[in-house]
Structures are given as C-alpha cells and as structure tokens.
Design a protein around this motif. Structure first.
Motif, PDB file in Angstrom:
ATOM      1  N   LEU A 123       0.834  -1.219   0.000  1.00 39.45           N
ATOM      2  CA  LEU A 123       0.000   0.000   0.000  1.00 39.45           C
ATOM      3  C   LEU A 123       0.861   1.259   0.000  1.00 39.45           C
ATOM      4  O   LEU A 123       0.503   2.264  -0.621  1.00 39.45           O
TER       5      LEU A 123
ATOM      6  N   LYS B  85      -1.516   4.334  -1.169  1.00 38.03           N
ATOM      7  CA  LYS B  85      -2.886   4.258  -0.629  1.00 38.03           C
ATOM      8  C   LYS B  85      -2.847   4.541   0.875  1.00 38.03           C
ATOM      9  O   LYS B  85      -2.832   3.619   1.698  1.00 38.03           O
TER      10      LYS B  85
ATOM     11  N   LYS C 155      -5.449   4.057   4.970  1.00 39.08           N
ATOM     12  CA  LYS C 155      -6.081   2.732   4.915  1.00 39.08           C
ATOM     13  C   LYS C 155      -5.502   1.814   5.984  1.00 39.08           C
ATOM     14  O   LYS C 155      -4.356   2.001   6.414  1.00 39.08           O
TER      15      LYS C 155
END
Ligand code: F6P
Length: 340
Positions: free
Chosen positions: A295, A300, A303
């Motif tokens: 990630l 990202k 999260k």
C-alpha cells in the motif's frame, strides 16, 4: 531512497515482531529504508527512532512482545502532541508511516491524518478482535489458544475437587476471547459484555447442571461483562485505562453464597498477551506486513490492511475504528446451546 517508519502502539501482543520482520524484508526488496519508531507514538514525540535492518529483525518471527517497545496513548491527542508529532515526522524524512495497533493507536492515526494529512497505513492488532473491517486482527488467535489451554487445565482441577471455577479473561467491551476460548474449552457458562445477564439466571443454570449429576462447572467471563443488578465498571479515566474490574471475584462470591457450591476464581490477565504467537497469527501478521508495504508503494494512505475471507484487502482507517466489532448473535447462540 524512500523511508518508511514503523511503530507499534497500545497493548502489546504476540505477532508484533512478525509484522516488523515482514515490513523490513518486503520494504528492502522494494528499495525502501525502514526506520523503527520506539515506544509507539511516544517515539515520535521524543524523536526516538533507529534504522531497522535484516540483522536487527531476523530471528524475531516467533518472539512475543515488540522489539520496538510500546506505550499507551488514548485519543484525543492534545494539540501540543499533534503538533510535535507532525513536526518530528516531517523532520525525520519519513515518507510513509506504518502504524501497528488497535483502536486507540488507529484513532490517533486518524487524528493525525485529519490534522496534517500524514501518510499513514494501519495494521490491525487486537487480542480483543474488536476492530471492524477485518475478519481477524492478529494477536487474537494466540490469546484464544492460551485461554483455551488454561480452561482445559482448570477443568481437571475443578472436576477433581467438585468445584465451580470462574475464569476471567480479557475483553473490556467485546466478548470474543471469552466466547471462542469458552467454546473451545467446553465452558458451561460464558458471560460477555454484549449480552447482560442476571445472577439468578447464572445460579439457576449452575444448580440445574449440578442436579443433573455434574459436580463441577466452568464459567468463563469477560472482564467487561455486564451483570444486571451489579454496578458497572468504568474502565476509562482520561488518559488512563484500568484493567481491574474484579468481576471474576465478585461472581465467585455471589455464586458460592447463593448456591452453596465451593467456588474458586482464576484471572488470566496478561498471560493472554505474552509469549510466542500461534502459526495462524504469525501468518496473518506476515501477510499484513507485506500488504502494508504494497500500500505504501501504491500510495494508498489512510487505509488499514485487512483480512476478508482469507484474502488481503484494505479498508479506510475511519471504517475500522468507527464502531467496535462486537460478538454476533449467531456466534453467541452457539455458546448458548451448551449453557442451557
Ligand atoms: O486492549 C487490549 C487489552 O489487553 C484489553 O483486553 C485489556 O483490558 C487491556 O488491554 C489491558 O491493558 P493494560 O495492559 O494497559 O493493563
């Protein structure tokens, strides 16, 4: 070269070192440098961090606790702490932070994201399994196995002495440990915070069982179970978190007095958080660590990595901490089959 920071916050549990090891391995393969932040959020307040390499993180897969140390910080953070963490984060040159922790650690991560858009990814740790958005947090399986083994041991002594043994397990707000360890250990009564019960029901169930010819019983209770008619324990007081509810002792006294059966209590406490992780926890924490680095690579942020139907996913940290994952009725009904 990009730098990933990693911290472990809140209560320790088996599997934290497996995450650290997996993050360092995967990050190095991807060409990142990893900085270990000491003692959870305290390390970012005090600027206490050091580079982690393969030498420092090999041989730790099965080691309990956390090589980084931890500390408890409860949300909301003070404006001063929000500011200091943000400043130290920026000064350290860290490009992304992997925060490994439970409810409090991830709520603080969310505060920092809202305050200064820090690039954070969460990894779910919770012996209570109370985080939403993931089927399991690591640490839970080990705690259940330890508690189930203790229940087995207490079973044999309860039976030999014709006693009732009350076993108090962790779980302030959710009864997952009591429920799963209780089912695995063949408990006769399981009491959890989600399903309040009164002492008449408990004593009647025990009396009926003993009249059926059983001369001993095992009762498993979460530390936060609610008993109708008894004062509720408050576990929170500002930045402090109390564990001691004495519910096991209270129940044992009432049971002995009302039923006349000799009763003993055993509080498992922190033994549920110590020692080596189960194979299941080693595997999911390794998968979580690798997914967290993926990630980072994909950018990202905000999260939390998650396990859904045995596949690696991710959810918004906001979703994971919005509401506790409490014991489901479906699961509680399984335990009920053996309680009546
Ligand atoms: O949140 C995990 C947990 O182990 C709870 O189950 C327990 O109530 C609490 O931490 C104990 O906290 P401490 O180690 O600070 O006493």
């Amino acid at each position: 070269m990009k730098k990933i920071g990693i911290l472990t916050g809140g209560a320790d549990c088996p599997g934290l070192n497996s995450v650290i090891r997996a993050v360092v391995r995967k990050a190095m393969q991807e060409g990142y440098v990893v900085t270990g932040i000491k003692n959870g959020w305290a390390g970012l307040i005090e600027n206490d961090m050091r580079i982690l390499d393969l030498r420092l993180t090999s041989g730790i897969l099965d080691r309990g606790g956390t090589i980084l140390g931890t500390s408890r910080f409860r949300p909301p953070l003070s404006p001063e702490h929000l500011r200091t963490i943000t400043e130290n984060f920026k000064r350290s040159g860290i490009d992304a932070l992997i925060a490994v922790g439970g409810e409090d650690t991830l709520k603080i991560a969310l505060e920092l994201i809202n305050y200064s858009s820090l690039p954070i990814i969460g990894v779910p740790k919770s012996i209570d399994n109370a985080l939403s958005g993931t089927d399991y947090a690591f640490g839970f399986d080990t705690a259940v196995n330890i508690a189930a083994e203790c229940i087995d041991r207490l079973h044999t002594t309860a039976e030999s002495h014709h006693r009732i043994i009350v076993i108090e397990v962790m779980g302030k707000y959710t009864g997952w440990i009591a429920l799963e360890a209780g089912i695995a250990g063949g408990a006769d009564i399981i009491l959890v915070p989600e399903y309040p019960i009164n002492m008449d029901e408990v004593c009647n169930a025990l009396t009926i069982r003993h009249k059926r010819g059983r001369s001993f019983s095992i009762l498993v209770v979460s530390e936060g179970a609610k008993i109708q008619g008894l004062p509720e324990t408050s576990f929170e007081e500002g930045q402090r978190l109390h564990r001691v509810s004495n519910i096991g002792e209270t129940l044992a006294n009432i049971i002995e007095e009302r039923t006349g059966y000799e009763t003993r209590v055993s509080v498992l406490g922190h033994i549920q958080r110590g020692g080596t992780p189960t194979a299941f926890d080693r595997i999911i924490s390794t998968r979580f660590g690798i997914k967290a680095v993926e990630l980072v690579k994909e950018g990202k942020f905000g999260k939390m990595v998650s396990l859904q139907e045995n596949k690696m996913h991710y959810v918004d940290i906001k979703v994971a901490v919005k509401k506790r994952k409490t014991v489901s009725d479906e699961f509680f009904q399984i335990a009920k089959v053996f309680m009546d």
